[in-house]
Design a protein around this motif. Structure first.
Motif, PDB file in Angstrom:
ATOM      1  N   LEU A  17      -4.108 -22.276   7.842  1.00 45.26           N
ATOM      2  CA  LEU A  17      -3.060 -22.325   8.862  1.00 45.26           C
ATOM      3  C   LEU A  17      -3.661 -22.834  10.165  1.00 45.26           C
ATOM      4  O   LEU A  17      -4.666 -22.299  10.636  1.00 45.26           O
ATOM      5  N   VAL A  18      -3.051 -23.880  10.721  1.00 46.90           N
ATOM      6  CA  VAL A  18      -3.462 -24.431  12.007  1.00 46.90           C
ATOM      7  C   VAL A  18      -2.277 -24.325  12.961  1.00 46.90           C
ATOM      8  O   VAL A  18      -1.154 -24.729  12.620  1.00 46.90           O
ATOM      9  N   VAL A  19      -2.516 -23.783  14.152  1.00 51.42           N
ATOM     10  CA  VAL A  19      -1.462 -23.619  15.146  1.00 51.42           C
ATOM     11  C   VAL A  19      -1.931 -24.185  16.480  1.00 51.42           C
ATOM     12  O   VAL A  19      -3.017 -23.838  16.959  1.00 51.42           O
ATOM     13  N   GLU A  20      -1.118 -25.065  17.061  1.00 53.09           N
ATOM     14  CA  GLU A  20      -1.344 -25.583  18.409  1.00 53.09           C
ATOM     15  C   GLU A  20       0.006 -25.608  19.114  1.00 53.09           C
ATOM     16  O   GLU A  20       1.044 -25.281  18.524  1.00 53.09           O
ATOM     17  N   SER A  21       0.028 -26.025  20.371  1.00 56.01           N
ATOM     18  CA  SER A  21       1.298 -26.054  21.098  1.00 56.01           C
ATOM     19  C   SER A  21       1.339 -27.204  22.084  1.00 56.01           C
ATOM     20  O   SER A  21       0.313 -27.725  22.509  1.00 56.01           O
ATOM     21  N   THR A  22       2.554 -27.606  22.422  1.00 54.07           N
ATOM     22  CA  THR A  22       2.820 -28.529  23.511  1.00 54.07           C
ATOM     23  C   THR A  22       3.811 -27.851  24.448  1.00 54.07           C
ATOM     24  O   THR A  22       4.903 -27.461  24.009  1.00 54.07           O
TER      25      THR A  22
END
Length: 584
Positions: free
Chosen positions: A501-506
């Motif tokens: 699981l990879v989580v990033e944000s903008t």
């Protein structure tokens, strides 16, 4: 895994229907299984699913009806004529519901392109999957459920409601890219005919070479290299998931890389995933590997294929080549120490330098696009597919979904417009007979057009963000990606953790805690309530294998990327569930 309550499938609602004689309703389809494929024609993952479903449709022709629900991302995709062209271009052989307002998308709580929903003959939702690679899971479910419903008398097989559209014959059909040959002829990747076509200076067909599956990119090798390796042109055979070598003198075609099967996680470089364009730069063939958002290279002398840039995460992230994110790169053009890129899903013009650094000239992310000239930080494109370096060092951009050719000047960092009113321009090459003219591949018009480089067009301009429902969430949020192995399979943990699981944000500041990579499919996120609306970028994958194991056991990788627009609201739900796959 999310066990759904037994719920009725919502009715199918939208603007209209394609590939069928009239509107379809759930009552029309009662007695058969219904598979809804939520797709948008810009999305390469959606195109992969179309191909994955073809054997399933054939195997269950009487028991299963597939309906494509077209839920557009870009403004151009909401045009009914553009959708009709795409349905033909990609060989969609089932009914399609035109859902430009995302009515049915929202009714079925879809959050990603593509999403598949299986409805049983009694009208109940029995499974939902996000992403590609799930056809085998649906087939396993049907193998269990078809006999069950046949025994109960609820299955009533019938013919397909599909009606094929009428197609007018043309010399070219959805051509993609073109290159100039030394004799002044043009070589065209004729994707709709599965051919590479040579045209003379007057545009007449000289020869056709078949054996491809929707070829898009063409790279003419330097003469010395061609003489050494025995072929002249490298073809990006997109749906064939391979690179092919074409010998112009004989028409002979050979496979250079790829085995015809789509790359999945763990395959290394033995398989490819929708190579879209190819070009010669720094003594290698560079490949826009659109299906997995990377740049690869091929050394024609040795046959070695390598990953050159990109993590396979989809998005716009500059930096060192190994850490950069791309989004369906579809056009390449070399210029000295810089390789220009058309990154279609982020509507951006980008580049990679000789030092391996990746930068962005125009564009800001996956959900922002438009049609605006001016300084680079304000200029906007809409899903560009082609780039061409011009004699003065500027770059022509085939701004595909705006129907325009744009011109970016690196010296002034400004974007202008050369021509408008074109039908999905997807590639361009300088006219061999007149360097002041750009020959543009006008894909949806099935022809080549000529655009004078001195032309200037004035545009009204617009800015747009992909309009999808914003999800209200709590500042402390439990992210849950649900997954259940298909019938007859189990989680595959033989070689380590079976999931990632990879989580990033903008913007990046939206995520205070919880960003990055891990192996668990659940994670606690802490969001900044003062960051405003943003997007959570979630990439998940999980491995499964035949439950019986043993030699020859079939193993599968299930994967999907989500971009979920969110807003932090006091009292909002503290859990966000994203279904990677499973029956309900």
């Amino acid at each position: 895994m999310s066990h759904r309550p037994r719920v009725r499938a919502p009715e199918l609602a939208g603007r209209g229907w394609l590939n069928t004689d009239g509107p379809l309703t759930l009552s029309n389809l009662r007695g058969r299984f219904l598979l809804l494929d939520f797709w948008t024609f810009c999305c390469v993952n959606c195109l992969h699913v179309l191909d994955e479903l073809r054997p399933l449709e054939a195997a269950y022709a009487e028991e299963l009806v597939v309906v494509g629900v077209h839920s557009p991302k870009f403004a151009h995709e909401a045009d009914p004529d553009a959708l009709a062209a795409a349905v033909e271009r990609y060989g969609v052989h089932h009914p399609v519901l035109d859902d430009p307002e995302l009515v049915t998308w929202q009714a079925y709580t879809a959050r990603a392109w593509p999403t598949l929903v299986l409805v049983d003959p009694e009208g109940y939702v029995v499974a939902q999957y996000a992403g590609e690679g799930h056809a085998h899971a649906i087939e396993a479910l049907l193998a269990d459920l078809v006999p069950e419903h046949r025994e109960r008398g609820t299955l009533q097989p019938a013919g397909s409601p599909y009606v094929a559209p009428v197609v007018e014959p043309t010399d070219l059909r959805f051509p993609a890219k073109a290159v100039a040959l030394p004799d002044g002829h043009l070589l065209v990747a004729d994707a709709g005919h599965d051919e590479v076509v040579e045209l003379d200076a007057e545009g007449a067909v000289v020869r056709r070479t078949g054996g491809f599956r929707e070829p898009n990119g063409l790279c003419l090798l330097p003469p010395g290299v061609a003489a050494e390796v025995g072929y002249d042109v490298v073809v990006a055979d997109t749906v064939g998931h391979r690179l092919a070598g074409l010998e112009l003198a004989t028409g002979a075609v050979r496979t250079l890389a790829g085995d015809g099967h789509q790359w999945m996680s763990g395959d290394g470089t033995a398989r490819l995933s929708s190579p879209w364009d190819v070009t010669w730069w720094r003594e290698r063939v560079w490949v826009a590997m659109a299906g997995i958002h990377q740049l690869w290279t091929l050394d024609p002398r040795t046959g070695v294929v390598e990953v050159a840039a990109g993590t396979a995460n989809e998005g716009l992230l500059d930096g060192p080549a190994g850490e950069a994110w791309f989004a369906q790169t579809s056009g390449l053009a070399p210029d000295g120490d810089r390789l220009w890129l058309a990154d279609s899903e982020t509507s951006s013009l980008r580049w990679i330098g000789a030092d391996g650094s990746v930068g962005t000239a125009v564009g800001s992310g996956l959900f922002d696009f438009g049609f605006r000239d001016g300084p680079a930080d304000q200029a906007l494109l809409q899903h560009p597919l082609g780039v061409t370096v011009l004699g003065d060092g500027s770059v022509a951009v085939c701004d595909t979904y705006n129907g325009a050719v744009r011109r970016f000047d690196p010296a002034t960092a400004t974007l202008t417009t050369l021509a408008t009113g074109l039908a999905e321009p997807s590639g361009a090459v300088l006219d061999p007979a007149d360097p002041g003219v750009l020959v543009v591949v006008e894909s949806a018009a099935h022809r080549l057009a000529r655009v004078p480089l001195g032309a200037v067009a004035t545009v009204d301009g617009f800015a747009h963000s992909t309009q999808r429902p914003v999800t209200d969430v709590a500042a402390e949020l439990e992210l849950v990606v649900t997954f259940e192995p298909p019938p007859g399979q189990k989680v595959d943990d033989r070689f380590g953790p079976p999931s990632q699981l990879v989580v990033e944000s903008t913007p990046p500041g939206l995520l205070r805690e919880g960003s990055g990579r891990g192996t668990a499919l659940t994670r606690t996120l802490v969001l900044d309530p003062h960051a405003g609306d943003g997007v959570l970028h979630v990439a998940a994958r999980a491995a499964s294998c035949d439950a019986d194991g043993g030699e020859g056991a079939a193993c599968r990788m299930h994967q999907q990327d989500w971009g979920v627009p969110v807003r932090v609201v006091a009292g909002a739900p503290a859990e966000l569930v994203l279904p990677l796959g499973g029956a309900g």
